[in-house]
Design a protein around this motif. Structure first.
Motif, PDB file in Angstrom:
ATOM      1  N   ARG A  42       3.045  -2.789   0.998  1.00 37.39           N
ATOM      2  CA  ARG A  42       2.846  -2.148  -0.296  1.00 37.39           C
ATOM      3  C   ARG A  42       3.912  -1.116  -0.603  1.00 37.39           C
ATOM      4  O   ARG A  42       3.845  -0.429  -1.618  1.00 37.39           O
ATOM      5  N   GLU A  45      -1.380   5.355  -1.526  1.00 37.19           N
ATOM      6  CA  GLU A  45      -1.051   4.083  -0.900  1.00 37.19           C
ATOM      7  C   GLU A  45      -0.320   4.353   0.420  1.00 37.19           C
ATOM      8  O   GLU A  45       0.492   5.269   0.514  1.00 37.19           O
ATOM      9  N   TYR A  88       1.401   8.380   3.476  1.00 34.46           N
ATOM     10  CA  TYR A  88       0.745   8.038   2.223  1.00 34.46           C
ATOM     11  C   TYR A  88       1.464   8.697   1.052  1.00 34.46           C
ATOM     12  O   TYR A  88       1.916   9.838   1.142  1.00 34.46           O
TER      13      TYR A  88
END
Length: 226
Positions: free
Chosen positions: A111, A96, A92
């Protein structure tokens, strides 16, 4: 303008690459946190010719039954290797999920910021190539018009065909190029390599046109006869 957007879009990628690992057991937006999860399943969605790859994860620090579905991107080395029940590590950054690690393998998620500069870069390459192709065609018609009833020479459309070919080939290559993990280095190299190639081709097309422009001969005024 599109080329100028690439480094702006890659800004998060550079920050993510430069971020340090968070201390064990902590999370922060400024460092990369490693969170252990268990693979609960994987699925491939088919939409025409597009394939979407998903992993379903359950994190050890979350309540039982709390699962997270993440779309994978890039090379499928982690997606193809994991099975239900395998333990993976989610990376992370900035709140995100950016990547999944499984042993020595690492795969980016959809992402992940490594993809941010590809879309403007792909459109930039396509616009530049096709634009220069159209420009070379216009230049030829402007300075080398073909007389009516005669066959157009191949040189008149060579620049246009080359530009469209580079646009059609460069767009998917830039958009779907392999991840290099270094802020889109391969994207920038391909984009900048396209510029001199097309400029040289345009110059090659322009030079014979320039040489073929008829020059107006000077006419000396008649001299007075005695």
């Amino acid at each position: 303008m599109l080329f100028a957007l690439v480094p702006l879009a890659e800004r998060d990628n550079r920050a993510y690459a430069a971020a340090s690992d968070c201390p064990v057991g902590t999370r922060s937006d400024t460092c990369r946190a490693a969170v252990v999860a268990t693979v609960m399943g994987k699925k491939t969605d088919f939409s025409g010719k597009t394939h979407k790859y998903f992993l379903t994860l359950r994190y050890a620090d979350r309540p039982e039954g709390a699962e997270h579905r993440v779309r994978m991107a890039g090379s499928l080395q982690v997606y193809d290797s994991v099975r239900r029940g395998d333990r993976v590590t989610g990376i992370y950054w900035n709140d995100e999920l950016r990547a999944i690690r499984f042993g020595s393998l690492t795969q980016a998620t959809y992402r992940s910021p490594v993809h941010d500069g590809r879309l403007p870069g792909a459109f930039a390459v396509a616009a530049l190539a096709s634009g220069l192709g159209l420009l070379s065609r216009w230049w030829w018609l402007r300075y080398r018009p073909t007389p009516k009833g005669t066959t157009q020479p191949w040189e008149s459309i060579a620049g246009l065909v080359a530009g469209l070919a580079l646009a059609l080939g460069g767009f998917p290559i830039v958009l779907m190029g392999p991840d290099d993990g270094d802020g889109g280095t391969s994207l920038k190299l391909m984009a900048w390599a396209t510029v001199p190639v097309l400029l040289l081709f345009t110059l090659w097309s322009w030079w014979p046109v320039r040489r073929g422009v008829p020059k107006v001969a000077r006419v000396a005024p008649p001299s007075d006869s005695a």
